[in-house]
Design an enzyme around this catalytic site. Structure first.
Site, PDB file in Angstrom:
ATOM      1  N   VAL A  23       0.840  -1.208   0.000  1.00  0.00           N
ATOM      2  CA  VAL A  23       0.000   0.000   0.000  1.00  0.00           C
ATOM      3  C   VAL A  23       0.870   1.250   0.000  1.00  0.00           C
ATOM      4  O   VAL A  23       0.614   2.216  -0.730  1.00  0.00           O
ATOM      5  CB  VAL A  23      -0.927   0.011   1.240  1.00  0.00           C
ATOM      6  CG1 VAL A  23      -1.859   1.208   1.184  1.00  0.00           C
ATOM      7  CG2 VAL A  23      -1.717  -1.277   1.316  1.00  0.00           C
ATOM      8  N   PRO A 225     -38.340  18.710 -16.938  1.00  0.00           N
ATOM      9  CA  PRO A 225     -39.356  18.916 -15.895  1.00  0.00           C
ATOM     10  C   PRO A 225     -38.811  19.124 -14.489  1.00  0.00           C
ATOM     11  O   PRO A 225     -39.544  19.502 -13.604  1.00  0.00           O
ATOM     12  CB  PRO A 225     -40.141  17.607 -15.951  1.00  0.00           C
ATOM     13  CG  PRO A 225     -39.130  16.605 -16.403  1.00  0.00           C
ATOM     14  CD  PRO A 225     -38.239  17.317 -17.361  1.00  0.00           C
ATOM     15  N   ASP A 248     -36.516  30.804 -15.061  1.00  0.00           N
ATOM     16  CA  ASP A 248     -37.751  31.120 -14.337  1.00  0.00           C
ATOM     17  C   ASP A 248     -38.031  30.082 -13.270  1.00  0.00           C
ATOM     18  O   ASP A 248     -37.233  29.205 -13.008  1.00  0.00           O
ATOM     19  CB  ASP A 248     -38.934  31.397 -15.270  1.00  0.00           C
ATOM     20  CG  ASP A 248     -39.044  30.386 -16.355  1.00  0.00           C
ATOM     21  OD1 ASP A 248     -38.845  29.201 -16.054  1.00  0.00           O
ATOM     22  OD2 ASP A 248     -39.311  30.787 -17.503  1.00  0.00           O
ATOM     23  N   LYS A 270     -41.645  33.120 -13.659  1.00  0.00           N
ATOM     24  CA  LYS A 270     -42.827  33.822 -13.277  1.00  0.00           C
ATOM     25  C   LYS A 270     -43.818  32.837 -12.663  1.00  0.00           C
ATOM     26  O   LYS A 270     -43.971  31.729 -13.146  1.00  0.00           O
ATOM     27  CB  LYS A 270     -43.459  34.546 -14.474  1.00  0.00           C
ATOM     28  CG  LYS A 270     -43.237  33.842 -15.817  1.00  0.00           C
ATOM     29  CD  LYS A 270     -43.568  34.724 -16.969  1.00  0.00           C
ATOM     30  CE  LYS A 270     -43.342  34.239 -18.318  1.00  0.00           C
ATOM     31  NZ  LYS A 270     -42.965  33.116 -18.883  1.00  0.00           N
ATOM     32  N   ASP A 303     -40.203  21.857 -22.218  1.00  0.00           N
ATOM     33  CA  ASP A 303     -39.806  22.165 -23.588  1.00  0.00           C
ATOM     34  C   ASP A 303     -40.181  23.620 -23.877  1.00  0.00           C
ATOM     35  O   ASP A 303     -41.265  24.062 -23.493  1.00  0.00           O
ATOM     36  CB  ASP A 303     -40.560  21.230 -24.547  1.00  0.00           C
ATOM     37  CG  ASP A 303     -40.168  21.485 -25.982  1.00  0.00           C
ATOM     38  OD1 ASP A 303     -39.268  20.787 -26.473  1.00  0.00           O
ATOM     39  OD2 ASP A 303     -40.741  22.412 -26.616  1.00  0.00           O
ATOM     40  N   ALA A 332     -43.284  18.468 -19.526  1.00  0.00           N
ATOM     41  CA  ALA A 332     -43.865  17.916 -18.298  1.00  0.00           C
ATOM     42  C   ALA A 332     -44.849  16.789 -18.601  1.00  0.00           C
ATOM     43  O   ALA A 332     -44.923  15.807 -17.853  1.00  0.00           O
ATOM     44  CB  ALA A 332     -44.555  19.020 -17.518  1.00  0.00           C
ATOM     45  N   MET A 383     -50.948  23.552 -16.418  1.00  0.00           N
ATOM     46  CA  MET A 383     -51.428  24.759 -15.704  1.00  0.00           C
ATOM     47  C   MET A 383     -52.900  24.623 -15.313  1.00  0.00           C
ATOM     48  O   MET A 383     -53.643  25.597 -15.354  1.00  0.00           O
ATOM     49  CB  MET A 383     -51.247  26.021 -16.579  1.00  0.00           C
ATOM     50  CG  MET A 383     -49.814  26.267 -16.976  1.00  0.00           C
ATOM     51  SD  MET A 383     -49.647  27.570 -18.212  1.00  0.00           S
ATOM     52  CE  MET A 383     -50.047  26.712 -19.721  1.00  0.00           C
TER      53      MET A 383
HETATM   54  N1  SAH Z   1     -42.813  24.391 -21.103  1.00  0.00           N
HETATM   55  C1  SAH Z   1     -43.245  23.576 -19.992  1.00  0.00           C
HETATM   56  C2  SAH Z   1     -44.654  23.887 -19.554  1.00  0.00           C
HETATM   57  C3  SAH Z   1     -44.833  25.232 -18.958  1.00  0.00           C
HETATM   58  S1  SAH Z   1     -46.455  25.505 -18.422  1.00  0.00           S
HETATM   59  C4  SAH Z   1     -43.120  22.090 -20.381  1.00  0.00           C
HETATM   60  O1  SAH Z   1     -42.910  21.786 -21.550  1.00  0.00           O
HETATM   61  O2  SAH Z   1     -43.221  21.266 -19.494  1.00  0.00           O
HETATM   62  C5  SAH Z   1     -46.337  25.139 -16.715  1.00  0.00           C
HETATM   63  C6  SAH Z   1     -47.095  23.890 -16.394  1.00  0.00           C
HETATM   64  O3  SAH Z   1     -46.347  22.742 -16.734  1.00  0.00           O
HETATM   65  C7  SAH Z   1     -47.379  23.712 -14.926  1.00  0.00           C
HETATM   66  O4  SAH Z   1     -48.513  24.446 -14.543  1.00  0.00           O
HETATM   67  C8  SAH Z   1     -47.617  22.240 -14.827  1.00  0.00           C
HETATM   68  O5  SAH Z   1     -48.918  21.900 -15.260  1.00  0.00           O
HETATM   69  C9  SAH Z   1     -46.647  21.700 -15.837  1.00  0.00           C
HETATM   70  N2  SAH Z   1     -45.397  21.265 -15.211  1.00  0.00           N
HETATM   71  C10 SAH Z   1     -44.164  21.735 -15.420  1.00  0.00           C
HETATM   72  N3  SAH Z   1     -43.258  21.068 -14.687  1.00  0.00           N
HETATM   73  C11 SAH Z   1     -43.948  20.153 -13.991  1.00  0.00           C
HETATM   74  C12 SAH Z   1     -43.595  19.151 -13.049  1.00  0.00           C
HETATM   75  N4  SAH Z   1     -42.321  18.957 -12.684  1.00  0.00           N
HETATM   76  N5  SAH Z   1     -44.572  18.399 -12.532  1.00  0.00           N
HETATM   77  C13 SAH Z   1     -45.859  18.559 -12.903  1.00  0.00           C
HETATM   78  N6  SAH Z   1     -46.241  19.485 -13.766  1.00  0.00           N
HETATM   79  C14 SAH Z   1     -45.308  20.270 -14.314  1.00  0.00           C
END
Ligand code: SAH
Length: 460
Positions: A23, A225, A248, A270, A303, A332, A383
Site C-alpha cells: 500500500v 421537468p 424562471d 414567473k 420544452d 412535463a 397549468m
Molecule cells: N414548457 C413547460 C410547460 C410550462 S407551463 C413544459 O414543456 O413542461 C407550466 C405547467 O407545466 C405547470 O402548470 C404544470 O402543469 C406543468 N409542469 C411543469 N413542470 C412540472 C412538473 N415537474 N410536474 C408537474 N407538472 C409540471
C-alpha cells in the site's frame, strides 16, 4: 462538503512516508510522480517498493518510526500494519500541524487521496469523502472512458499558447470565448488527431478572425421537468457556454447551478400571480444582452415550445438577426406520465394524446370541449390546478362519463413527486384534502388506471 479537493504542488517538497509495504508503494508512486522529495521510514521494504526505489530518488531509513521523524515535512502518510505506530505518527503530525493520512483509517486522516484520472497537466480527482471508495472508482472508470488519452495534449497545447491567447482578448469574457473556441472547436480536434502543425495554423486563423467584433448568441434551452438527469447533453453543453443565464421558477435550482460559476444568473419569474419580469421585457432583454456580445442561455422548464412562450422569445431575436438555437426539452406531459407509470398512448386504451392548456382567464377556459370527448384519447392539462373544477365540470357537461380516470402529478420527476388518482367526479374533493401545489399536471383517460400496476418512481 466534508473534504475540499485542492491540487497541491509537491515538486521538491519534503514528504515523509512511514511504511514500505504494497500500500505504501502505491502512495509512493503518486508522490514521486508529483515530484515530492520522499523520505521513507520502515524496517523492511516490499519488493514493489524496492523496484520503485531503484528508479527514483528517495531517502530510506531502515528502522522503525521514532518520534521526531516528521520534522520539516509538509505532508505525512502512515501505511504500516501496526495500529499503534500509525496512531503515534498521526499524533505527532497533528501536534506539528502537518497534514496527515493514515491509510485505511478515516478517523486518522486530515486529508484523503482521491481516485485520479491522470491526463497531466489535466487531472481529475474523484472522492466520496471516504463514504464509498468503490463508488469513486466506478465514477473514475466512467471519466477515464470519456477522456481520450490525447486530452493531455490539448492541455499541453493550451499551456504552450496561454500567453498568446490571453493577449488576443481585451476582456475576461473575450478571452474565455477564444478559449472555448479552441477547446470545443477544430483546434482541439486537430490535436486529438495528432496534427500539431495544423492545430497551430488553425489557432493562428482563429486569433486573426477574432479581431473582427464578436457577436452574442442566445440559446433557448428546454431544461426538462425538474430531474437534472433529464436534460439533454446539448442543453448542458450550451448552458455551460453561457455568460448569462435567464431562468424562471419552473427550472430546478440544481440545473441553474450547472451553469459556469462566473456566469450571471438572472431570475425572471414567473409565478401565476407574480410576473416578475414581463414577457416583453424578457424578449427585449435577450436582444440587448446578445447585442452586448454575451452568450445568453434562456432556460425554460420542460420544452420551450410547449406552453413555454418560446416562440415569442425568439421572434424579436429573428427580427434583429441575432443568432439563436432552440434546444428541445422533455415536456412535463411526457415526464410526468413516465414517472407516474401512465403510458400516454397504449394499443388497448388510447390511440392519441392531446396537450391542452388549463390556464384560466377571468375564471374561464376557452376550449371546444366537444372535441375532447374521445374515449381513446388521453388528455393532458398543463397549468390546470386552479381550473380543475372547471375542467371536470365541462368535460362531464359535454358528455364524458363521471367515472373517467384522472391523475394529478405534482412536482413530477422530483424526489417530492406526488400522484393523486380519482375520476372526473371525485378528483375535486380529493384535491381539497390533499391540496397539491403547482406545478401539477393533469392526465385524463383510461391509461391512468395503468398507474396502479406500472407506478415505479417514489412508490416506496
Ligand atoms: N414548457 C413547460 C410547460 C410550462 S407551463 C413544459 O414543456 O413542461 C407550466 C405547467 O407545466 C405547470 O402548470 C404544470 O402543469 C406543468 N409542469 C411543469 N413542470 C412540472 C412538473 N415537474 N410536474 C408537474 N407538472 C409540471
Amino acid at each position: 462538503m466534508d473534504f475540499l479537493p485542492i491540487n497541491l504542488r509537491l515538486r521538491d517538497q519534503p514528504v515523509v512516508l512511514i511504511g514500505a509495504g504494497v500500500v505504501a508503494a502505491r502512495k509512493a508512486r503518486f508522490l514521486l510522480g508529483a515530484g515530492a522529495q520522499l523520505t521513507v521510514v520502515a524496517p523492511e521494504q516490499d519488493s514493489q517498493f524496492r523496484a520503485l526505489a531503484e528508479t527514483h530518488e528517495l531517502v530510506w531509513h531502515a528502522r522503525e518510526y521514532a518520534p521526531g521523524d516528521l520534522g520539516g515535512a509538509i505532508m505525512v502518510i502512515a501505511a504500516t500494519p501496526d495500529r499503534e505506530v500509525n496512531a503515534a505518527v498521526y499524533a505527532e503530525a497533528k501536534s506539528r500541524g502537518i497534514p496527515v493520512n493514515v491509510v485505511d483509517s478515516p478517523n486518522l486522516c486530515s486529508f484523503i487521496f482521491p481516485a485520479i484520472v491522470d491526463r497531466s497537466p489535466l487531472t481529475v480527482a474523484i472522492s466520496s469523502s471516504g463514504a464509498s471508495p468503490v463508488l469513486a472508482r466506478s465514477v473514475r472508470s466512467r471519466i477515464e472512458a470519456m477522456l481520450p488519452a490525447a486530452t493531455a495534449d490539448i492541455a499541453r497545447f493550451a499551456r504552450l499558447h496561454r500567453d498568446r491567447i490571453r493577449a488576443a482578448g481585451d476582456t475576461e469574457d473575450e478571452r474565455r470565448h477564444i478559449w472555448e473556441q479552441v477547446i470545443d472547436g477544430p483546434v482541439a480536434q486537430l490535436i486529438l488527431s495528432n496534427r500539431w502543425q495544423a492545430a497551430e495554423q488553425a489557432l493562428a486563423e482563429l486569433l486573426e478572425s477574432h479581431r473582427t467584433s464578436p457577436v452574442g448568441e442566445v440559446y433557448l434551452i428546454g431544461a426538462g421537468p425538474g430531474d437534472p438527469e433529464l436534460m439533454t447533453f446539448k442543453a448542458l453543453r450550451l448552458l455551460q457556454r453561457a455568460d448569462i443565464v435567464l431562468h424562471d421558477r419552473l427550472v430546478n435550482p440544481d440545473i441553474v447551478a450547472m451553469a459556469r460559476r462566473d456566469a450571471d444568473k438572472l431570475y425572471v419569474g414567473k409565478q401565476r400571480s407574480d410576473h416578475s419580469v414581463p414577457q416583453d421585457r424578457i424578449n427585449e432583454l435577450l436582444v440587448e444582452l446578445a447585442q452586448q456580445g454575451n452568450r445568453v442561455a434562456r432556460l425554460k422548464g420542460g420544452d420551450p415550445f410547449v406552453f413555454g412562450r418560446g416562440g415569442e422569445e425568439i421572434e424579436l431575436l429573428a427580427q434583429e438577426k441575432i443568432p439563436f438555437q432552440v434546444v428541445p426539452g422533455i415536456t412535463a406531459g411526457n415526464a410526468a406520465a413516465c414517472y407516474a407509470g401512465i403510458p400516454l398512448t397504449h394499443r388497448d386504451y388510447a390511440q392519441s394524446v392531446r396537450f391542452v392548456t388549463g390556464h384560466t382567464k377571468d375564471g374561464k377556459l376557452q376550449h371546444r370541449w366537444e372535441e375532447f370527448l374521445s374515449e381513446t384519447e388521453t388528455l393532458v392539462f398543463y397549468m390546470g390546478l386552479v381550473g380543475l373544477p372547471i375542467i371536470c365540470r365541462e368535460l362531464i357537461a359535454h358528455g364524458r362519463p363521471g367515472d373517467t380516470a384522472v391523475a394529478l402529478i405534482e412536482r413530477a420527476t422530483l424526489p417530492s413527486q406526488r400522484l393523486l388518482t380519482g375520476t372526473l367526479g371525485t378528483i375535486e374533493s380529493l384535491v381539497e384534502s390533499a391540496s397539491p401545489q403547482a406545478p401539477t399536471l393533469i392526465i385524463v383517460g383510461k391509461v391512468v388506471d395503468l398507474a396502479d400496476r406500472l407506478r415505479w418512481y417514489g412508490s416506496g
